[in-house]
Design an enzyme around this catalytic site. Structure first.
Site, PDB file in Angstrom:
ATOM      1  N   GLU A  81      30.355  27.891  37.084  1.00 47.69           N
ATOM      2  CA  GLU A  81      31.615  28.345  36.907  1.00 47.69           C
ATOM      3  C   GLU A  81      32.268  29.309  37.781  1.00 47.69           C
ATOM      4  O   GLU A  81      30.694  30.030  38.343  1.00 47.69           O
ATOM      5  CB  GLU A  81      31.400  29.226  35.528  1.00 47.69           C
ATOM      6  CG  GLU A  81      30.685  28.740  34.047  1.00 47.69           C
ATOM      7  CD  GLU A  81      31.978  28.043  33.386  1.00 47.69           C
ATOM      8  OE1 GLU A  81      33.101  27.969  33.913  1.00 47.69           O
ATOM      9  OE2 GLU A  81      31.521  27.783  32.147  1.00 47.69           O
ATOM     10  N   THR A 136      33.868  29.493  44.499  1.00 48.99           N
ATOM     11  CA  THR A 136      34.020  28.293  44.751  1.00 48.99           C
ATOM     12  C   THR A 136      33.277  27.966  46.293  1.00 48.99           C
ATOM     13  O   THR A 136      32.502  26.760  46.219  1.00 48.99           O
ATOM     14  CB  THR A 136      35.519  28.122  44.261  1.00 48.99           C
ATOM     15  OG1 THR A 136      35.729  28.358  43.437  1.00 48.99           O
ATOM     16  CG2 THR A 136      35.558  26.393  44.846  1.00 48.99           C
ATOM     17  N   CYS A 192      36.840  37.092  36.576  1.00 50.31           N
ATOM     18  CA  CYS A 192      37.091  35.608  37.134  1.00 50.31           C
ATOM     19  C   CYS A 192      38.217  35.092  36.215  1.00 50.31           C
ATOM     20  O   CYS A 192      39.103  33.769  36.541  1.00 50.31           O
ATOM     21  CB  CYS A 192      36.619  34.075  37.128  1.00 50.31           C
ATOM     22  SG  CYS A 192      35.572  34.235  35.186  1.00 50.31           S
ATOM     23  N   THR A 245      30.512  28.475  47.357  1.00 43.90           N
ATOM     24  CA  THR A 245      28.995  29.026  47.169  1.00 43.90           C
ATOM     25  C   THR A 245      29.181  27.709  45.900  1.00 43.90           C
ATOM     26  O   THR A 245      27.842  27.223  46.128  1.00 43.90           O
ATOM     27  CB  THR A 245      28.590  30.026  46.430  1.00 43.90           C
ATOM     28  OG1 THR A 245      29.322  31.277  46.903  1.00 43.90           O
ATOM     29  CG2 THR A 245      27.294  30.340  46.932  1.00 43.90           C
ATOM     30  N   GLU A 269      30.273  26.123  28.720  1.00 44.07           N
ATOM     31  CA  GLU A 269      29.560  26.955  28.192  1.00 44.07           C
ATOM     32  C   GLU A 269      30.183  26.420  27.330  1.00 44.07           C
ATOM     33  O   GLU A 269      31.773  27.085  26.325  1.00 44.07           O
ATOM     34  CB  GLU A 269      29.333  28.276  29.106  1.00 44.07           C
ATOM     35  CG  GLU A 269      28.757  27.702  30.303  1.00 44.07           C
ATOM     36  CD  GLU A 269      28.149  28.985  30.793  1.00 44.07           C
ATOM     37  OE1 GLU A 269      29.273  29.805  31.673  1.00 44.07           O
ATOM     38  OE2 GLU A 269      27.311  28.433  32.123  1.00 44.07           O
ATOM     39  N   ASN A 304      30.279  40.945  38.883  1.00 46.80           N
ATOM     40  CA  ASN A 304      31.535  41.568  38.768  1.00 46.80           C
ATOM     41  C   ASN A 304      31.307  42.071  37.137  1.00 46.80           C
ATOM     42  O   ASN A 304      31.301  43.028  37.123  1.00 46.80           O
ATOM     43  CB  ASN A 304      32.416  40.957  38.812  1.00 46.80           C
ATOM     44  CG  ASN A 304      32.145  39.167  38.107  1.00 46.80           C
ATOM     45  OD1 ASN A 304      31.717  38.276  37.530  1.00 46.80           O
ATOM     46  ND2 ASN A 304      33.752  38.710  37.064  1.00 46.80           N
ATOM     47  N   GLY A 307      30.060  31.942  39.740  1.00 47.14           N
ATOM     48  CA  GLY A 307      30.045  32.486  41.040  1.00 47.14           C
ATOM     49  C   GLY A 307      31.341  31.998  41.717  1.00 47.14           C
ATOM     50  O   GLY A 307      32.124  31.181  41.165  1.00 47.14           O
TER      51      GLY A 307
HETATM   52  P1  NAD Z   1      29.212  34.469  44.975  1.00 47.77           P
HETATM   53  O1  NAD Z   1      28.964  31.946  44.878  1.00 47.77           O
HETATM   54  O2  NAD Z   1      29.294  34.905  46.334  1.00 47.77           O
HETATM   55  O3  NAD Z   1      27.621  34.755  43.763  1.00 47.77           O
HETATM   56  C1  NAD Z   1      26.872  34.031  43.377  1.00 47.77           C
HETATM   57  C2  NAD Z   1      25.669  34.062  43.245  1.00 47.77           C
HETATM   58  O4  NAD Z   1      25.036  33.221  43.525  1.00 47.77           O
HETATM   59  C3  NAD Z   1      25.084  35.354  43.904  1.00 47.77           C
HETATM   60  O5  NAD Z   1      23.651  35.492  42.853  1.00 47.77           O
HETATM   61  C4  NAD Z   1      24.536  34.719  44.887  1.00 47.77           C
HETATM   62  O6  NAD Z   1      23.463  35.539  45.782  1.00 47.77           O
HETATM   63  C5  NAD Z   1      24.284  33.807  44.144  1.00 47.77           C
HETATM   64  N1  NAD Z   1      23.606  32.701  46.169  1.00 47.77           N
HETATM   65  C6  NAD Z   1      24.817  32.853  47.496  1.00 47.77           C
HETATM   66  N2  NAD Z   1      24.959  31.569  48.309  1.00 47.77           N
HETATM   67  C7  NAD Z   1      24.056  30.592  47.168  1.00 47.77           C
HETATM   68  C8  NAD Z   1      23.416  29.394  48.123  1.00 47.77           C
HETATM   69  N3  NAD Z   1      23.439  29.387  49.171  1.00 47.77           N
HETATM   70  N4  NAD Z   1      23.144  28.519  46.783  1.00 47.77           N
HETATM   71  C9  NAD Z   1      22.192  29.428  45.764  1.00 47.77           C
HETATM   72  N5  NAD Z   1      22.601  30.620  45.172  1.00 47.77           N
HETATM   73  C10 NAD Z   1      23.594  31.902  46.014  1.00 47.77           C
HETATM   74  O7  NAD Z   1      29.776  34.734  44.077  1.00 47.77           O
HETATM   75  P2  NAD Z   1      30.508  36.869  43.364  1.00 47.77           P
HETATM   76  O8  NAD Z   1      30.908  37.414  45.362  1.00 47.77           O
HETATM   77  O9  NAD Z   1      28.809  37.079  43.317  1.00 47.77           O
HETATM   78  O10 NAD Z   1      31.162  36.633  42.527  1.00 47.77           O
HETATM   79  C11 NAD Z   1      32.543  36.367  42.785  1.00 47.77           C
HETATM   80  C12 NAD Z   1      33.171  35.057  42.377  1.00 47.77           C
HETATM   81  O11 NAD Z   1      32.770  34.525  41.143  1.00 47.77           O
HETATM   82  C13 NAD Z   1      34.495  34.927  42.182  1.00 47.77           C
HETATM   83  O12 NAD Z   1      34.888  33.574  42.702  1.00 47.77           O
HETATM   84  C14 NAD Z   1      34.604  34.540  40.987  1.00 47.77           C
HETATM   85  O13 NAD Z   1      35.924  33.804  40.764  1.00 47.77           O
HETATM   86  C15 NAD Z   1      33.334  33.967  40.172  1.00 47.77           C
HETATM   87  N6  NAD Z   1      33.315  34.052  38.560  1.00 47.77           N
HETATM   88  C16 NAD Z   1      33.754  32.871  38.288  1.00 47.77           C
HETATM   89  C17 NAD Z   1      33.421  32.880  36.127  1.00 47.77           C
HETATM   90  C18 NAD Z   1      33.297  31.949  35.908  1.00 47.77           C
HETATM   91  O14 NAD Z   1      33.113  32.221  34.878  1.00 47.77           O
HETATM   92  N7  NAD Z   1      34.445  31.100  36.392  1.00 47.77           N
HETATM   93  C19 NAD Z   1      33.053  34.438  36.065  1.00 47.77           C
HETATM   94  C20 NAD Z   1      32.151  35.704  37.274  1.00 47.77           C
HETATM   95  C21 NAD Z   1      32.440  34.604  37.971  1.00 47.77           C
END
Ligand code: NAD
Length: 479
Positions: A247, A227, A281, A229, A460, A149, A225
């Site tokens: 996060e 929750t 997020c 994952t 962080e 994002n 990423g």
């Molecule tokens: P995602 O969990 O699908 O992917 C995040 C990352 O994890 C990607 O690089 C992906 O390739 C990797 N990944 C996926 N499966 C994995 C595994 N089994 N092992 C290791 N890595 C793996 O998330 P997304 O769809 O890319 O992002 C959206 C989410 O991120 C939303 O839920 C959003 O709220 C969250 N987010 C949180 C913050 C925060 O600071 N809290 C900031 C930005 C986004």
């Protein structure tokens, strides 16, 4: 554009030679092809990072800071180029990439370069018995995993403190948005960052990401990423006793009291709801409005939502660009259908937009406002991560505190009121990691950032990031 991994300071050839298509969300056409890396490439990158750690961990803070400042300067000189690529790759407006993503990425490097120059460790004298001092040491090779994002913004939010602290890393950006991470590798080379300090391996989560998380020579994982994952990552880290920072997702409340500064509240609530297509997020997607001003707020909010231009991310008039993928767009539209089934009223928006010409296959969705829905419904409980908000009336402070806390997530919240005592009572009762009062997304990089409940584990920012990437040892010297 064909991307290659960046390992040991080189754009590495790639064993499998299979690539993943990465799309331009506003045209639906392939923008880049990224290596579908596996354990093999992760192993090479970890080896390179290990080798580099032997020297980088002993490099003086001032030298590290000098190189990191240089990275920031070069990035700044290429701001337009990076903003353009980020906008094409992610679907966000060029304006947002220019004013938020890339400036903040630059600042991430500058901030942590400055941080290591201006902090010192504590030492304490224990009467006339002993002197205790603290040695802070970088932990080793960090695994850094980031989402799509805010691609460069969140990747650099991890890389900058990691290398400032003296760690080296293997980073894996999202497979949906890898282009600016690849461009950043060229900046690292130009800035003279020693080979192997930052290695970037592209690929999917289950393959490259999982290999990184489970690698025995990577003692710490910083993950941002979703929750679901995050839970998997945490399980792997727990079984290997790794240090982990998570996060995760959010479903953030925007609480509006009758004594708010009305105009400012409406304007900022619009930004909080729809910035970056609602794909932040921290977006305020559950809006709670005190009953006495509910009709007035709803009218103003809907009218301003209707004015938001959805369209070509390059056009300066556009306020809402394209969603990240077809799959994600369908998820968002499904939530809107679900809202209707749950009895919700779609006050405005609610549909996919088909634009003309080359944008006709883009993933555009109208900013959508939903009312007449219980806060316990799925649409108001689950993270949609798109331009969709629900608006709910409330009467008392106690009621809105309960409504806000009745959610699995606990990332952030905004409170709008001119009554300082009320603000404190509410802010201190809300279960989140970050409360904004009469503002949204005002970020000071010194303060702790992170979530509670299913929004994450750890903090962080400033010294909190430093604590993550280092270990402190107490050394007790007897008199
Ligand atoms: P995602 O969990 O699908 O992917 C995040 C990352 O994890 C990607 O690089 C992906 O390739 C990797 N990944 C996926 N499966 C994995 C595994 N089994 N092992 C290791 N890595 C793996 O998330 P997304 O769809 O890319 O992002 C959206 C989410 O991120 C939303 O839920 C959003 O709220 C969250 N987010 C949180 C913050 C925060 O600071 N809290 C900031 C930005 C986004």
């Amino acid at each position: 554009m064909l991307l290659s991994n960046f390992i040991g300071g080189k754009f590495a050839s790639f064993k499998e030679e299979t690539f993943i298509d990465s799309y331009n969300p506003s045209t639906g056409k392939v923008y880049a092809q990224i290596p579908n890396s596996s354990e093999y490439e992760i192993n090479l990158a970890v080896e390179a990072a290990h080798k580099a750690f032997q020297t980088w961990s002993k490099t003086s803070r001032s030298t590290r800071a000098q190189i990191i400042y240089k990275i920031a300067d070069i990035l700044e000189s290429k701001l337009d180029e990076f903003a353009k690529a980020e906008s094409i790759d992610q679907g966000k407006t060029l304006e947002f990439a220019k004013n938020v993503d890339i400036p903040r990425s630059i600042y991430n490097f500058r901030y942590f370069a400055g941080h290591i120059l201006h902090t010192e460790e504590k030492s304490t004298v224990m009467d006339n018995i002993a002197l205790n001092y603290i040695q802070r040491s970088p932990l080793g090779v960090a695994g850094l995993i980031s989402p799509w994002n805010l691609p460069l913004y969140l990747l650099t939010w991890k890389i900058a403190p990691c290398i400032a602290a003296g760690c080296t890393c293997v980073a894996k950006p999202s497979e949906l948005t890898s282009v600016t991470a690849y461009m950043l590798c060229h900046v690292f080379k130009q800035a003279g960052l020693p080979e192997g300090v930052v290695n970037i391996v592209f690929g999917t989560g289950p393959k490259a990401g999982q290999a990184l998380v489970s690698h025995p020579k990577v003692p710490l994982i910083s993950f941002t990423g979703g929750t679901v994952t995050g839970k998997k990552v945490n399980e792997t880290c727990a079984s290997l006793l790794k240090k982990v920072s998570l996060e995760l997702g959010g479903k953030n409340a925007n609480i509006i009291f009758e004594d708010c500064d009305f105009e400012k509240t409406v304007d900022t609530s619009i930004r909080a709801a729809f910035s970056n297509q609602g794909e932040i997020c921290l977006c305020g997607s559950r809006i709670f409005v005190q009953k006495s001003i509910y009709p007035k707020f709803l009218d103003a909010f809907i009218s301003k939502t209707r004015q938001l231009v959805v369209g070509d991310p390059k056009d300066p008039k556009t306020k809402v660009g394209a969603l990240i993928s077809k799959q994600h767009m369908e998820k968002v539209l499904n939530y809107i259908e679900l809202a209707k089934q749950e009895g919700g009223i779609i006050e405005c928006g609610g549909r996919r937009i088909i634009l003309d010409g080359e944008l006709s296959d883009g993933y555009f969705v109208e900013p959508t406002v939903i009312t007449n829905i219980k806060s316990s419904c799925r649409v108001a409980q689950e993270e949609i991560f798109g331009p969709v908000v629900t608006v709910h009336p409330f009467e008392t402070e106690e009621e809105v505190i309960n409504l806000t806390n009745d959610n699995q997530y606990g990332l952030s919240c905004s409170i709008w009121s001119e009554n300082g005592r009320r603000v404190r009572r509410v802010a201190e009762s809300i279960q989140v990691g970050y409360v904004w009062v009469n503002c949204w997304m005002v970020r000071d990089l010194k303060v702790p950032f992170g979530g509670v409940k299913k929004s994450g584990i750890g903090r962080e920012g400033g010294e909190y990031s430093m604590n993550f990437f280092t270990e402190q040892k107490t050394i007790c010297l007897a008199n």
